[in-house]
Motif scaffolding. Structure first.
Motif, mmCIF file in Angstrom:
data_model
loop_
_atom_site.group_PDB
_atom_site.id
_atom_site.type_symbol
_atom_site.label_atom_id
_atom_site.label_comp_id
_atom_site.label_asym_id
_atom_site.label_seq_id
_atom_site.Cartn_x
_atom_site.Cartn_y
_atom_site.Cartn_z
ATOM 1 N N GLN A 139 -3.617 5.986 7.257
ATOM 2 C CA GLN A 139 -2.702 4.617 7.310
ATOM 3 C C GLN A 139 -1.954 4.748 5.782
ATOM 4 O O GLN A 139 -1.069 4.393 5.643
ATOM 5 C CB GLN A 139 -3.387 3.473 7.387
ATOM 6 C CG GLN A 139 -3.583 3.314 8.835
ATOM 7 C CD GLN A 139 -4.967 3.418 9.298
ATOM 8 O OE1 GLN A 139 -5.751 4.028 8.622
ATOM 9 N NE2 GLN A 139 -5.435 3.148 10.661
ATOM 10 N N GLN A 140 -2.868 4.896 4.797
ATOM 11 C CA GLN A 140 -2.273 5.170 3.393
ATOM 12 C C GLN A 140 -1.182 6.115 3.141
ATOM 13 O O GLN A 140 -0.273 5.750 2.475
ATOM 14 C CB GLN A 140 -3.355 5.053 2.389
ATOM 15 C CG GLN A 140 -4.301 3.941 2.142
ATOM 16 C CD GLN A 140 -5.244 4.007 1.104
ATOM 17 O OE1 GLN A 140 -6.040 4.831 0.767
ATOM 18 N NE2 GLN A 140 -5.800 2.686 0.598
ATOM 19 N N GLU A 141 -1.586 7.265 3.820
ATOM 20 C CA GLU A 141 -0.458 8.454 3.678
ATOM 21 C C GLU A 141 0.696 8.124 4.413
ATOM 22 O O GLU A 141 1.672 8.476 3.741
ATOM 23 C CB GLU A 141 -1.249 9.620 4.006
ATOM 24 C CG GLU A 141 -2.331 10.262 3.286
ATOM 25 C CD GLU A 141 -3.774 9.919 3.731
ATOM 26 O OE1 GLU A 141 -3.857 8.362 4.270
ATOM 27 O OE2 GLU A 141 -4.605 10.214 3.579
ATOM 28 N N TYR B 175 2.633 5.524 2.310
ATOM 29 C CA TYR B 175 3.221 6.071 1.225
ATOM 30 C C TYR B 175 4.144 7.050 1.436
ATOM 31 O O TYR B 175 5.589 7.089 0.752
ATOM 32 C CB TYR B 175 2.203 7.088 0.426
ATOM 33 C CG TYR B 175 2.563 7.778 -0.795
ATOM 34 C CD1 TYR B 175 2.448 7.180 -2.168
ATOM 35 C CD2 TYR B 175 3.396 8.769 -0.931
ATOM 36 C CE1 TYR B 175 2.990 7.554 -3.341
ATOM 37 C CE2 TYR B 175 3.847 9.367 -1.974
ATOM 38 C CZ TYR B 175 3.773 8.597 -3.483
ATOM 39 O OH TYR B 175 4.264 9.372 -4.662
#
Length: 162
Positions: A74-76, A79
């Motif tokens: 999810q963070q990737e 970003y």
């Protein structure tokens, strides 16, 4: 014939995000289709004309869709959906490397469950006047920054155990 075991999981993941890979640049996508066109198994992706990835695709004949496993990256995805490859190396920024292509398309993104390699068969800018739903038109194209539709023949799909 390509095994279609990947398709259900990919269709469920796509609205949550996948990575469109072009020349080592991961861009988060959440729209797309899979099906048969002109007798070929195809993937269709959409990229706004203003995006850096669109510029890269203008000089390419292939793309790869890298699909994370459910509930991962999810963070990737966040970003890569909010930063431009014009401003730096997004793979490096998210701590990922490239996975070499197996079927001659673009390299994929490490850590993803599926790499769907495609050869572009057709590309066309969406016609705003042909969008019949005014609410959709106002929501997605208030400034007229239209998407180009890229239809790619699926050359092959690889699966990683993640």
């Amino acid at each position: 014939m390509i095994n279609l075991d990947w398709m259900q999981e990919t269709v469920e993941q796509l609205p949550k995000g996948a990575f469109l890979m072009v020349k080592g640049n991961p861009m988060t996508i959440g729209w797309g289709q899979f099906g048969v066109l002109w007798g070929k198994l195809c993937a269709t992706v959409y990229v706004r004309c203003s995006r850096y990835t669109h510029t890269l695709l203008e000089d390419c004949e292939t793309f790869t869709i890298s699909v994370p496993a459910k509930g991962t990256m999810q963070q990737e995805l966040g970003y890569c959906g909010t930063r431009s490859g014009r401003d730096g190396d997004k793979c490096k920024a998210i701590g990922r490397t490239l996975v070499p292509a197996s079927f001659g398309a673009q390299d994929g993104l490490s850590g993803c469950r599926y790499q769907i390699e495609c050869r572009i068969l057709h590309r066309s800018v969406l016609d705003e006047s042909a969008i019949s739903d005014e609410a959709l038109k106002n929501r997605y194209y208030p400034a007229g920054d239209l998407h180009t539709m890229f239809i790619g023949e699926i050359l092959g799909v690889t699966q990683a155990d993640v």
